[in-house]
Design an enzyme around this catalytic site. Structure first.
Site, mmCIF file in Angstrom:
data_model
loop_
_atom_site.group_PDB
_atom_site.id
_atom_site.type_symbol
_atom_site.label_atom_id
_atom_site.label_comp_id
_atom_site.label_asym_id
_atom_site.label_seq_id
_atom_site.Cartn_x
_atom_site.Cartn_y
_atom_site.Cartn_z
ATOM 1 N N HIS A 267 0.880 -1.192 0.000
ATOM 2 C CA HIS A 267 0.000 0.000 0.000
ATOM 3 C C HIS A 267 0.916 1.241 0.000
ATOM 4 C CE1 HIS A 267 -3.452 2.441 0.584
ATOM 5 N NE2 HIS A 267 -3.644 2.317 1.885
ATOM 6 N N HIS A 306 -2.472 -2.155 -9.581
ATOM 7 C CA HIS A 306 -3.468 -1.573 -8.697
ATOM 8 C C HIS A 306 -4.718 -2.434 -8.724
ATOM 9 C CE1 HIS A 306 -6.043 1.407 -6.790
ATOM 10 N NE2 HIS A 306 -4.919 1.945 -6.360
ATOM 11 N N ASP A 362 2.571 5.585 -6.428
ATOM 12 C CA ASP A 362 3.844 5.512 -5.707
ATOM 13 C C ASP A 362 5.058 5.396 -6.612
ATOM 14 O OD1 ASP A 362 2.793 5.617 -3.081
ATOM 15 O OD2 ASP A 362 2.069 3.575 -3.322
HETATM 16 N N1 ACO Z 1 4.742 -6.776 -9.994
HETATM 17 C C1 ACO Z 1 4.618 -8.008 -10.567
HETATM 18 N N2 ACO Z 1 3.453 -8.654 -10.729
HETATM 19 C C2 ACO Z 1 2.354 -8.029 -10.269
HETATM 20 C C3 ACO Z 1 2.397 -6.758 -9.681
HETATM 21 C C4 ACO Z 1 3.658 -6.126 -9.554
HETATM 22 N N3 ACO Z 1 3.771 -4.926 -8.994
HETATM 23 N N4 ACO Z 1 1.146 -6.385 -9.314
HETATM 24 C C5 ACO Z 1 0.351 -7.394 -9.674
HETATM 25 N N5 ACO Z 1 1.069 -8.393 -10.265
HETATM 26 C C6 ACO Z 1 0.552 -9.634 -10.844
HETATM 27 C C7 ACO Z 1 0.201 -10.649 -9.752
HETATM 28 O O1 ACO Z 1 1.293 -11.499 -9.476
HETATM 29 C C8 ACO Z 1 -0.946 -11.366 -10.416
HETATM 30 O O2 ACO Z 1 -0.437 -12.267 -11.371
HETATM 31 P P1 ACO Z 1 -1.134 -13.714 -11.580
HETATM 32 O O3 ACO Z 1 -2.580 -13.425 -11.869
HETATM 33 O O4 ACO Z 1 -0.390 -14.336 -12.696
HETATM 34 O O5 ACO Z 1 -0.955 -14.433 -10.265
HETATM 35 C C9 ACO Z 1 -1.685 -10.278 -11.189
HETATM 36 O O6 ACO Z 1 -0.675 -9.306 -11.485
HETATM 37 C C10 ACO Z 1 -2.810 -9.616 -10.413
HETATM 38 O O7 ACO Z 1 -2.260 -9.077 -9.233
HETATM 39 P P2 ACO Z 1 -2.915 -9.215 -7.806
HETATM 40 O O8 ACO Z 1 -1.828 -9.294 -6.780
HETATM 41 O O9 ACO Z 1 -3.945 -10.299 -7.790
HETATM 42 O O10 ACO Z 1 -3.648 -7.820 -7.712
HETATM 43 P P3 ACO Z 1 -4.201 -7.148 -6.432
HETATM 44 O O11 ACO Z 1 -5.289 -6.262 -6.879
HETATM 45 O O12 ACO Z 1 -4.538 -8.153 -5.376
HETATM 46 O O13 ACO Z 1 -2.963 -6.301 -5.863
HETATM 47 C C11 ACO Z 1 -1.390 -4.549 -5.613
HETATM 48 C C12 ACO Z 1 -2.787 -4.945 -6.119
HETATM 49 C C13 ACO Z 1 -1.230 -4.990 -4.147
HETATM 50 C C14 ACO Z 1 -1.250 -3.042 -5.657
HETATM 51 C C15 ACO Z 1 -0.318 -5.228 -6.497
HETATM 52 O O14 ACO Z 1 -0.447 -4.764 -7.826
HETATM 53 C C16 ACO Z 1 1.094 -4.989 -5.991
HETATM 54 O O15 ACO Z 1 1.569 -5.747 -5.139
HETATM 55 N N6 ACO Z 1 1.791 -3.922 -6.492
HETATM 56 C C17 ACO Z 1 3.136 -3.595 -6.024
HETATM 57 C C18 ACO Z 1 3.053 -2.795 -4.731
HETATM 58 C C19 ACO Z 1 2.521 -1.389 -4.966
HETATM 59 O O16 ACO Z 1 2.994 -0.663 -5.840
HETATM 60 N N7 ACO Z 1 1.571 -0.981 -4.127
HETATM 61 C C20 ACO Z 1 0.995 0.352 -4.182
HETATM 62 C C21 ACO Z 1 -0.396 0.324 -4.721
HETATM 63 S S1 ACO Z 1 -1.112 1.934 -4.780
HETATM 64 C C22 ACO Z 1 -1.444 2.275 -3.174
HETATM 65 O O17 ACO Z 1 -1.832 1.418 -2.421
HETATM 66 C C23 ACO Z 1 -1.261 3.612 -2.672
#
Ligand code: ACO
Length: 427
Positions: A267, A306, A362
């Site tokens: 987050h 996201h 971010d």
């Molecule tokens: N890097 C690599 N792969 C990713 C990323 C990433 N940053 N984000 C998502 N994915 C992949 C997942 O592994 C998943 O792949 P799969 O379906 O083959 O297993 C797919 O994309 C969907 O991702 P989820 O994790 O299911 O998406 P979710 O909505 O649960 O998570 C989140 C969203 C937590 C923001 C995620 O994208 C992430 O971890 N991002 C990196 C951390 C980040 O930048 N957080 C800030 C978000 S903005 C904020 O909160 C202010």
């Protein structure tokens, strides 16, 4: 025209008709389908609330496919340029933009409630200098809750309003003391006419920037960044604020929980994690190798992806532009080239395209903060000061909504059935 969906139990052919309101079914109506032998009602399974709306809200609207974000109907792109953070905080908390008189009153009340009890400053100073600022902020908020017993009267709107003034007024002051403690310097005294952001920056001595050119630039950048971070509907930390607030805990305790949720690297903590990631990648020629590790699931591309946006996060677009205007004054942060290469290479790769992963808020903010000379472990505190406006708006909205209940989800139990206890000596 009214709409409904009909769900049929394939086992005994019983049906339940559920109204569709605003694109949602009331989840409770699922209970009418008796799906287990003992007659328990149907439950929806939704880890991480991926498809569950816990609230009807009028604060912030996101169209994730279009990459659109509105606060109370106003586009973020307009607010970021035309407005200021305190006005946006008023908008979020009161539903409308203030008149000139209302804006002046809002400012005065926040200022009048901005004095931080010396006990909180002592508490901050009792932490080791290298303690993480977010950990200190969580503690400071919890401690603030002990100073205002009236804050427990959460159903009294006058009491609530006073806590909103106090939290908005005191949070930047608390954050300034946290920064100064970490740096081993004394916080500058606030000045009545310096404005909300101006006073915060004065207290932290403009993070060491001081020329006539730098000071207005850092103020403008911070104002814009605070607006862009002010709210984002039912995100993880706001959900924490609402969940804790639903038990009628005071708003300081609820906000301590929201800050804890924000701290996490998935987050708000992602702004710090992006900088650490860029430091680890080091140079543009390492980008492809790093992204291959991401594809192999050995790392996450921080600042990408996201839950709601399946297109460019509009805040990331604005922050990227803002970065260049900050660099005109501070000089460019060489990490921008690395971040751009990372973004462009990732957006061209099938892995990121197929999952619709784009830069989020971010991805570029830390690069600005670093150019302004701010230490990486402080970035998420800045996010928290700005998000307080949204947390408080949601906290109030929830308490005013008669449909809201204490947050208490269901579970699907897969543990053992009842069994006999065996005393230790017989095991
Ligand atoms: N890097 C690599 N792969 C990713 C990323 C990433 N940053 N984000 C998502 N994915 C992949 C997942 O592994 C998943 O792949 P799969 O379906 O083959 O297993 C797919 O994309 C969907 O991702 P989820 O994790 O299911 O998406 P979710 O909505 O649960 O998570 C989140 C969203 C937590 C923001 C995620 O994208 C992430 O971890 N991002 C990196 C951390 C980040 O930048 N957080 C800030 C978000 S903005 C904020 O909160 C202010």
């Amino acid at each position: 025209m009214s709409q409904s969906v009909i769900l049929t139990d394939s086992h005994n052919r019983t049906q339940v008709e559920m109204p569709v309101i605003d694109g949602a079914i009331p989840a409770k109506s699922l209970q009418k389908l008796r799906v287990t032998q003992d007659g328990a009602g149907l439950v929806s399974y939704d880890p991480g609330y991926q498809n569950t709306a816990p609230a009807i809200s009028s604060i912030t609207m996101i169209d994730g496919m279009a990459g659109k974000l509105l606060y109370r109907g106003y586009p973020i792109e307009v607010l970021a340029v035309e407005s200021n953070y305190l006005e946006v905080a008023f908008l979020l908390n009161n539903g409308e933009l203030p008149s000139t008189a209302a804006a002046a009153r809002w400012r005065e009340e926040i200022q009048a409630h901005a004095t931080v009890d010396p006990f909180i400053v002592d508490l901050i100073r009792s932490f080791p200098r290298d303690a993480h600022p977010m950990g200190i902020l969580i503690s400071a908020l919890g401690a603030m809750g002990t100073l205002y017993p009236e804050a427990k009267e959460v159903l009294d709107s006058d009491v609530r309003r006073r806590q909103v003034y106090r939290l908005l007024g005191q949070l930047p002051v608390v954050a300034a003391h946290i920064y100064c403690h970490g740096q081993g310097i004394e916080a500058e005294e606030p000045k009545a006419d310096d404005g909300y952001i101006g006073n915060f920056l004065r207290m932290v001595r403009n993070f060491g920037l001081e020329t006539a050119e730098e000071v207005p630039a850092i103020r403008a950048a911070m104002n814009c960044l605070f607006i862009l971070h002010a709210d984002h509907e039912q995100n993880c930390s706001t959900t924490a604020m609402r969940s804790i607030g639903s038990s009628h805990a005071d708003p300081y305790s609820s906000m301590a929980g929201a800050v804890a949720a924000l701290y996490g690297p998935l987050h708000g903590g992602a702004n710090e994690a992006v900088l650490r990631m860029l430091e680890e990648i080091e140079s543009v020629d390492q980008v492809e190798g790093f992204l291959q590790r991401v594809i192999n699931r050995e790392a996450l591309l921080m600042g990408f992806g996201h839950r709601v946006y399946k297109n460019m996060d509009p805040r990331a677009t604005l922050i990227k532009t803002l970065a260049y205007s900050v660099f005109e004054v501070t000089g460019a942060n060489p990490k921008i080239d690395l971040a751009l290469a990372l973004e462009q290479t990732a957006l061209g790769m099938e892995y990121f395209q197929a999952r619709r992963l784009y830069p989020n808020v971010d991805f570029y903010s830390g690069i600005i903060y670093q150019a302004l000379g701010i230490p990486a472990d402080y970035y998420t505190v800045l996010f928290g000061i700005a998000r307080a406006a949204g947390w408080l708006a949601h906290w109030q909205e929830q308490l005013e909504d008669p449909a809201q209940k204490i947050a208490r989800p269901k579970q699907i139990y897969r543990g053992p059935d009842e069994r006999a206890f065996v005393p230790l000596e017989q095991r």
